[in-house]
Design a protein around this motif. Structure first.
Motif, short mmCIF file in Angstrom:
data_model
loop_
_atom_site.label_atom_id
_atom_site.label_comp_id
_atom_site.label_asym_id
_atom_site.label_seq_id
_atom_site.Cartn_x
_atom_site.Cartn_y
_atom_site.Cartn_z
N LEU A 125 0.83 -1.21 0.00
CA LEU A 125 0.00 0.00 0.00
C LEU A 125 0.86 1.25 0.00
O LEU A 125 0.62 2.19 -0.77
CB LEU A 125 -0.93 0.02 1.22
CG LEU A 125 -1.76 1.30 1.39
CD1 LEU A 125 -2.80 1.41 0.29
CD2 LEU A 125 -2.41 1.32 2.76
N VAL A 144 -3.51 -3.21 -4.65
CA VAL A 144 -2.72 -3.63 -3.49
C VAL A 144 -3.13 -5.03 -3.05
O VAL A 144 -2.28 -5.87 -2.75
CB VAL A 144 -2.87 -2.61 -2.34
CG1 VAL A 144 -2.33 -3.16 -1.05
CG2 VAL A 144 -2.17 -1.31 -2.70
N SER A 171 -0.59 -8.09 -3.21
CA SER A 171 -0.29 -8.67 -1.89
C SER A 171 -0.64 -10.15 -1.83
O SER A 171 0.10 -10.93 -1.22
CB SER A 171 -1.05 -7.92 -0.80
OG SER A 171 -0.66 -6.59 -0.75
#
Length: 96
Positions: free
Chosen positions: A18, A56, A60
């Motif tokens: 992020l 993100v 991730s």
């Protein structure tokens, strides 16, 4: 890896990604020439957080699967990262 460890690992990866993604393609109010009163010129004009949150989460998740797979498979262990030899010899009960 426990469930708690997995959740913590995912949260750490998510927030790291992020903070990398947030400043990308950012246009400040000073650059656009429309500064809202009470805000600094460096405030984002349109942060587009929904799109960035999706990016993100996707990145991730991919990184988490790779890192968790490495941890669970044992390809890299904590002892592999002990470059200065401070951990000592492994105990016999763990080797059995």
């Amino acid at each position: 890896m426990t469930i708690t460890a997995a959740l913590v690992l995912y949260a750490v990866i998510w927030f790291m990604v992020l903070f990398i993604v947030l400043p990308m393609r950012l246009t400040t109010q000073g650059e656009s020439g429309e500064v809202v009163e009470g805000t600094p010129k460096s405030a984002p004009e349109n942060p587009d957080l929904k799109r960035k949150a999706k990016i993100v989460t996707l990145v991730s998740t991919v990184l988490f699967v790779i890192i968790a797979g490495i941890i669970i498979s044992g390809v890299i262990t904590v002892r592999d990262l002990d470059w200065f030899g401070r951990m000592g010899p492994p105990s016999q009960t763990l080797a059995d």
